[in-house]
Design an enzyme around this catalytic site. Sequence first.
Site, PDB file in Angstrom:
ATOM      1  CG  PHE A 154       5.593   5.164   2.228  1.00 42.27           C
ATOM      2  CD1 PHE A 154       6.392   5.274   3.356  1.00 42.27           C
ATOM      3  CD2 PHE A 154       5.083   3.919   1.905  1.00 42.27           C
ATOM      4  CE1 PHE A 154       6.684   4.167   4.136  1.00 42.27           C
ATOM      5  CE2 PHE A 154       5.372   2.794   2.679  1.00 42.27           C
ATOM      6  CZ  PHE A 154       6.174   2.930   3.794  1.00 42.27           C
ATOM      7  N   PRO A 190       0.794  -1.231   0.000  1.00 42.67           N
ATOM      8  CG  PRO A 190      -0.988  -1.602   1.459  1.00 42.67           C
ATOM      9  CD  PRO A 190       0.315  -2.195   1.013  1.00 42.67           C
ATOM     10  CB  CYS A 191       0.750   4.062  -2.372  1.00 46.01           C
ATOM     11  SG  CYS A 191       1.200   2.950  -3.711  1.00 46.01           S
ATOM     12  N   PRO A 192      -0.505   4.704   0.590  1.00 41.36           N
ATOM     13  CG  PRO A 192      -2.836   4.608   0.881  1.00 41.36           C
ATOM     14  CD  PRO A 192      -1.677   3.814   0.373  1.00 41.36           C
TER      15      PRO A 192
END
Length: 419
Positions: A81, A77-79
């Site tokens: 960073f 998951p990206c959120p």
Amino acid sequence: MADLTAVEICAGAGGQSLGLELAGFDHALAVELDENAVNTLRKNRPHWDVRHGDVADEAVWNPKEFPDVDLLAGGVPCPPFSIAGKQLGATDERDLFAWAVELAGKMQPRAVLLENVRGLSMPRFSAYRQHVKDRLKDLGYWSDWKLLHASDYGVPQLRPRFVLVALRNEDAPWFEWPEKTPYEGTVGDALFDLMKANGWPGAKAWRKKANDIAPTIVGGSKKHGGADLGPTRAKAAWRDLWVDAMGVADSPPDDSVPSDFRPKLTTEMVARLQGWGREPEYAWEFTGRKTTKYRQIGNAFPPPVARAVGTSIANALNRKGQPKDLSEVEDEVMHDRLYLALKNAPAALTERELVKLSGEKIDSATFERRMATLARDFVIDEDDQLGGRAYRLVGFKGFIGQEGHERHTRFAEMRSQIS
């Protein structure tokens, strides 16, 4: 090329999956949380073992079942960073980066590939990156990070992604990052055949106006509303390309639409800009309604980029080419010297002692800011002593598989909004 196997975590709708398959990796397993993406994977590759659920839940899959896999890959998951978010890093319930590194320690694959947003490359996460790199070294892996732009690998979109590759020390000398194969053309060139498909008389003129590559497509999450092409700055960039970014169309404009109309993109067009569907080998069908399709497409790792990196990994595992000195291979060495001073300190040290040990020339205000940033991802004890306040690194706040970690509670509470 020898047969190679991969386990893919957080597989999404299959962007990385398809790219790795084209690079020569057979999927032993793919795991994904989002049901719509799982349905897409199963539709396109019905013979794959695709599991639905929290990738960190051993009731969903047991890493011990896959002891001899060549590659562990994933788009965690990206959120945690994202520059557009709060950058909570290790304290975000969606953060699985450090957990994935520990997973590599359990599974012992020959190689690891993890990709994330550009935000992970920022100074805010220098110590987090150093922690990951040091941990991989402890586990017997050489590793490197690199910021890749999709447009450098044949995709008509900027889309920077921060990529981590790790290989066992015996395979690492054969690795080199893929050579760039830049996309030559514009959004208009990439989408012209789709935009004119329903007879729109303005298609040729639109092609000339859409005269650059696309900005980064933003898939969004369940926390937000319907599909659109990104925040304010992105929408302005789309407007310059003569695209209406306030939503996604059901179909291309037809012969009843005026020539000077500013069209919206369809999900098929967005998929083309992500690298799907340009050639038969990149064909892929997405399941679900329009918004869910758009999110699957927009959150993906472009297949041509995954293919390029996957091919470089496959070449290394097959010992193709000439081995190199690892210092020649490594693109960027991660050294957060203040973090390393804390990590390597034999006991609690004062500000003056830590600054001296780190070799950095920073004033007290900068030191305090840096320590506050480190404390977001690491547990740091502070103790007032005669020589001043002393600091000691106690541990890492991130989730690495602990049964009692607060990630489990927060994840359960936020499950319906995580995508």
